[in-house]
Motif scaffolding. Structure first.
Motif, PDB file in Angstrom:
ATOM      1  N   VAL A  58     -74.950  22.736  -9.116  1.00 45.08           N
ATOM      2  CA  VAL A  58     -74.134  23.522  -8.193  1.00 45.08           C
ATOM      3  C   VAL A  58     -73.640  24.740  -8.971  1.00 45.08           C
ATOM      4  N   ILE A  59     -74.246  25.880  -8.711  1.00 42.04           N
ATOM      5  CA  ILE A  59     -73.888  27.122  -9.411  1.00 42.04           C
ATOM      6  C   ILE A  59     -73.407  28.111  -8.360  1.00 42.04           C
ATOM      7  N   PHE A  60     -72.180  28.560  -8.495  1.00 40.59           N
ATOM      8  CA  PHE A  60     -71.580  29.382  -7.461  1.00 40.59           C
ATOM      9  C   PHE A  60     -71.076  30.684  -8.063  1.00 40.59           C
ATOM     10  N   GLY A  61     -70.775  31.619  -7.196  1.00 42.54           N
ATOM     11  CA  GLY A  61     -70.282  32.924  -7.637  1.00 42.54           C
ATOM     12  C   GLY A  61     -71.061  34.030  -6.967  1.00 42.54           C
ATOM     13  N   GLU A  62     -70.552  35.243  -7.057  1.00 47.66           N
ATOM     14  CA  GLU A  62     -71.179  36.388  -6.398  1.00 47.66           C
ATOM     15  C   GLU A  62     -72.051  37.203  -7.352  1.00 47.66           C
ATOM     16  N   ALA A  63     -71.711  37.227  -8.632  1.00 45.64           N
ATOM     17  CA  ALA A  63     -72.543  37.886  -9.638  1.00 45.64           C
ATOM     18  C   ALA A  63     -72.851  36.849 -10.708  1.00 45.64           C
ATOM     19  N   ILE A  64     -74.092  36.403 -10.761  1.00 50.13           N
ATOM     20  CA  ILE A  64     -74.488  35.282 -11.615  1.00 50.13           C
ATOM     21  C   ILE A  64     -75.552  35.746 -12.594  1.00 50.13           C
ATOM     22  N   GLU A  65     -75.348  35.436 -13.870  1.00 48.00           N
ATOM     23  CA  GLU A  65     -76.348  35.780 -14.886  1.00 48.00           C
ATOM     24  C   GLU A  65     -76.619  34.577 -15.755  1.00 48.00           C
ATOM     25  N   MET A  66     -77.907  34.353 -16.082  1.00 44.21           N
ATOM     26  CA  MET A  66     -78.304  33.207 -16.898  1.00 44.21           C
ATOM     27  C   MET A  66     -79.161  33.671 -18.062  1.00 44.21           C
ATOM     28  N   GLU A  67     -78.915  33.078 -19.217  1.00 47.30           N
ATOM     29  CA  GLU A  67     -79.745  33.327 -20.389  1.00 47.30           C
ATOM     30  C   GLU A  67     -79.595  32.168 -21.362  1.00 47.30           C
ATOM     31  N   ASN A  84     -74.947  38.364  -5.231  1.00 41.39           N
ATOM     32  CA  ASN A  84     -74.904  37.869  -3.866  1.00 41.39           C
ATOM     33  C   ASN A  84     -73.951  38.750  -3.058  1.00 41.39           C
ATOM     34  N   LEU A  85     -74.518  39.536  -2.134  1.00 39.81           N
ATOM     35  CA  LEU A  85     -73.746  40.545  -1.412  1.00 39.81           C
ATOM     36  C   LEU A  85     -73.170  40.027  -0.092  1.00 39.81           C
ATOM     37  N   SER A  86     -73.483  38.802   0.285  1.00 38.41           N
ATOM     38  CA  SER A  86     -73.097  38.301   1.607  1.00 38.41           C
ATOM     39  C   SER A  86     -71.592  38.342   1.817  1.00 38.41           C
ATOM     40  N   GLN A  87     -70.835  37.798   0.859  1.00 32.73           N
ATOM     41  CA  GLN A  87     -69.389  37.749   1.011  1.00 32.73           C
ATOM     42  C   GLN A  87     -68.773  39.141   0.950  1.00 32.73           C
ATOM     43  N   TYR A  88     -69.312  39.992   0.089  1.00 28.31           N
ATOM     44  CA  TYR A  88     -68.807  41.357  -0.033  1.00 28.31           C
ATOM     45  C   TYR A  88     -68.980  42.113   1.284  1.00 28.31           C
ATOM     46  N   LEU A  89     -70.172  42.007   1.893  1.00 24.34           N
ATOM     47  CA  LEU A  89     -70.425  42.712   3.150  1.00 24.34           C
ATOM     48  C   LEU A  89     -69.568  42.142   4.269  1.00 24.34           C
ATOM     49  N   SER A  90     -69.361  40.830   4.242  1.00 25.77           N
ATOM     50  CA  SER A  90     -68.529  40.193   5.256  1.00 25.77           C
ATOM     51  C   SER A  90     -67.076  40.659   5.148  1.00 25.77           C
ATOM     52  N   ASN A  91     -66.547  40.693   3.915  1.00 25.94           N
ATOM     53  CA  ASN A  91     -65.147  41.064   3.700  1.00 25.94           C
ATOM     54  C   ASN A  91     -64.873  42.538   3.966  1.00 25.94           C
ATOM     55  N   ASN A  92     -65.838  43.393   3.620  1.00 23.12           N
ATOM     56  CA  ASN A  92     -65.584  44.831   3.682  1.00 23.12           C
ATOM     57  C   ASN A  92     -66.156  45.521   4.912  1.00 23.12           C
ATOM     58  N   TYR A  98     -67.514  43.434   7.730  1.00 21.29           N
ATOM     59  CA  TYR A  98     -67.615  42.452   8.812  1.00 21.29           C
ATOM     60  C   TYR A  98     -69.072  42.213   9.211  1.00 21.29           C
ATOM     61  N   ALA A  99     -69.949  42.266   8.202  1.00 22.65           N
ATOM     62  CA  ALA A  99     -71.377  42.072   8.460  1.00 22.65           C
ATOM     63  C   ALA A  99     -71.782  40.658   8.057  1.00 22.65           C
ATOM     64  N   SER A 100     -72.577  40.024   8.896  1.00 22.89           N
ATOM     65  CA  SER A 100     -73.067  38.672   8.603  1.00 22.89           C
ATOM     66  C   SER A 100     -74.516  38.776   8.146  1.00 22.89           C
ATOM     67  N   LEU A 101     -74.709  38.845   6.827  1.00 22.16           N
ATOM     68  CA  LEU A 101     -76.045  39.017   6.262  1.00 22.16           C
ATOM     69  C   LEU A 101     -76.240  38.070   5.091  1.00 22.16           C
ATOM     70  N   ASP A 102     -77.423  37.454   5.006  1.00 21.83           N
ATOM     71  CA  ASP A 102     -77.805  36.730   3.797  1.00 21.83           C
ATOM     72  C   ASP A 102     -78.474  37.755   2.891  1.00 21.83           C
ATOM     73  N   SER A 103     -77.662  38.482   2.139  1.00 21.24           N
ATOM     74  CA  SER A 103     -78.150  39.635   1.389  1.00 21.24           C
ATOM     75  C   SER A 103     -77.869  39.455  -0.095  1.00 21.24           C
ATOM     76  N   PHE A 104     -78.824  39.838  -0.933  1.00 21.09           N
ATOM     77  CA  PHE A 104     -78.659  39.655  -2.376  1.00 21.09           C
ATOM     78  C   PHE A 104     -79.600  40.573  -3.140  1.00 21.09           C
ATOM     79  N   ILE A 105     -79.298  40.749  -4.421  1.00 21.06           N
ATOM     80  CA  ILE A 105     -80.188  41.417  -5.367  1.00 21.06           C
ATOM     81  C   ILE A 105     -80.474  40.425  -6.492  1.00 21.06           C
ATOM     82  N   VAL A 106     -81.741  40.198  -6.779  1.00 23.99           N
ATOM     83  CA  VAL A 106     -82.155  39.276  -7.835  1.00 23.99           C
ATOM     84  C   VAL A 106     -82.925  40.057  -8.895  1.00 23.99           C
ATOM     85  N   ARG A 107     -82.555  39.879 -10.153  1.00 21.61           N
ATOM     86  CA  ARG A 107     -83.319  40.469 -11.260  1.00 21.61           C
ATOM     87  C   ARG A 107     -83.825  39.350 -12.149  1.00 21.61           C
TER      88      ARG A 107
END
Length: 396
Positions: A206-215, A361-369, A371-380
């Motif tokens: 269970v890995i949560f958060g809006e900006a996640i980085e792994m190495e 993960n942009l979903s919560q940011y777009l929702s809060n700012n 009011y957009a309901s999107l499953d939106s993200f950037i993955v690198r």
């Protein structure tokens, strides 16, 4: 000699249409709730005194920019298409437009971009002059007429340097696949010394958060890694941190940094056990406040007088440092899905040998700012393949 950076648009209008009408994040940017680019595009057409067919022919042309500066990942990811084209025009040492719609070019350059036409062959935009040659091949700004190969499999292609400021050369390719914008950077001379890990080993976490980085890091790097995120600490807590370093049971392990973009929450997940007996004795000797959440023990790791509370959460196979108090962490542990069930995990290409993995993960940011309901993200994702170092970015 052309500049080190080259950016080739296969088709200006096709690039706009495929990205801004199919990719959810950019479709939102295109809408009135976002930047309203579609309305801006229609407004620009209204101020042009040329036939619609001529505009369409011009916009369906290929354009090559030769910027004087190196372009970064963020530059190319600019969500404002018109702003990107304007910036490329200002930055470019030379520009080739493969269209013979000369009148459309004149009007777009002067009425949309704001350039001043000084003579039939000379324009000025901001403080920069553009010498223009028009022939049967196209329109050439500050360069002699030239024909280049355009790879029609991609919306954009090109090359640049110094994405990581190490004087390396990178080729890049931009496409849209399954409503996802895909940008791939490849380098065969990037001197990278990072370690590689298997992302699928974390799929049941269970890995949560809006900006996640792994190495992957080694044990000797633990304290310096921690100190990048959680300073300042008092002297006693600093000593405690070195004690934690001593009782880490693995020599190398994956670390997951999770940060909020709509809040100040921070989690550092270390995928390695601690010596449980030693940490329990240590906490007892230091009289650390403790408790339990499910299969996690937790301790108030930092001093309450410090003002920056840090909690330590421990399970059998990992430990977590966080500035989030236990009653809120309990919600995260119990409600969020496993990594393998997230939409961004499912689109990772090279799970078995990653050097770095990042998710915004942009979903919560777009929702809060907005009011957009999107499953939106950037993955690198960063990995090696066929002796090339590859950075692949996917945006949905």
């Amino acid at each position: 000699m052309f500049s080190a950076t080259v950016i080739k648009f296969n088709n200006l209008l096709k690039t706009y249409n495929e990205i801004y009408t199919s990719v959810p994040f950019f479709r939102f940017v295109n809408s009135t709730e976002g930047l309203g680019l579609d309305y801006l595009k229609e407004f620009y057409k209204l101020i042009l005194d040329v036939e619609e067919d001529s505009i369409q022919r011009f916009l369906n042309s290929s354009v090559v920019f030769y910027p004087k500066k190196d372009y970064s990942i963020n530059d190319i990811l600019n969500p404002n298409y018109f702003n990107l084209l304007y910036k490329l025009t200002i930055d470019a040492e030379k520009i080739a437009i493969y269209s013979t719609e000369y009148e459309v070019f004149d009007q777009i350059f002067t009425k949309v971009f704001g350039a001043t036409k000084l003579t039939d062959v000379l324009y000025k935009l901001e403080d920069k002059s553009y010498r223009v040659i028009k022939n049967d091949s196209g329109i050439f700004l500050n360069m002699e007429p030239d024909i280049v190969d355009i790879d029609e499999k991609y919306l954009l292609t090109g090359s640049t340097k110094n994405i990581y400021n190490k004087n390396e050369d990178w080729d890049f390719y931009v496409s849209v696949e399954d409503r996802t914008l895909v940008i791939t950077f490849e380098s065969n001379n990037y001197g990278n010394s990072k370690k590689f890990f298997n992302l699928s080993q974390l799929e049941n976490k269970v890995i949560f958060g809006e900006a996640i980085e792994m190495e992957l890091i080694d044990k000797s790097s633990f304290v310096s890694y921690f100190n990048k995120f959680m300073l300042p600490l008092d002297k006693e807590t600093e000593e405690s941190l070195h004690f934690i370093n001593e009782i880490i049971e693995k020599e190398e392990f994956v670390v997951v940094t999770s940060r909020g973009i709509t809040n100040e929450e921070l989690f550092l997940f270390f995928q390695t056990p601690l010596d449980k007996e030693k940490i329990v004795k240590f906490a007892l000797d230091r009289n650390l406040q403790k408790g339990e959440i499910g299969h996690y023990l937790f301790y108030l790791f930092s001093s309450e007088t410090n003002g920056n509370l840090v909690y330590l959460y421990i399970s059998d196979d990992e430990f977590i440092f966080s500035n989030v108090e236990p009653k809120k962490v309990n919600k995260y542990f119990s409600q969020l899905p496993l990594l393998k069930n997230t939409s961004y995990y499912k689109i990772v290409d090279e799970k078995e040998k990653l050097c770095n993995f990042f998710v915004l993960n942009l979903s919560q940011y777009l929702s809060n700012n907005f009011y957009a309901s999107l499953d939106s993200f950037i993955v690198r994702q960063e990995f090696e393949k066929n002796n090339n170092y590859i950075i692949k970015i996917k945006t949905r």
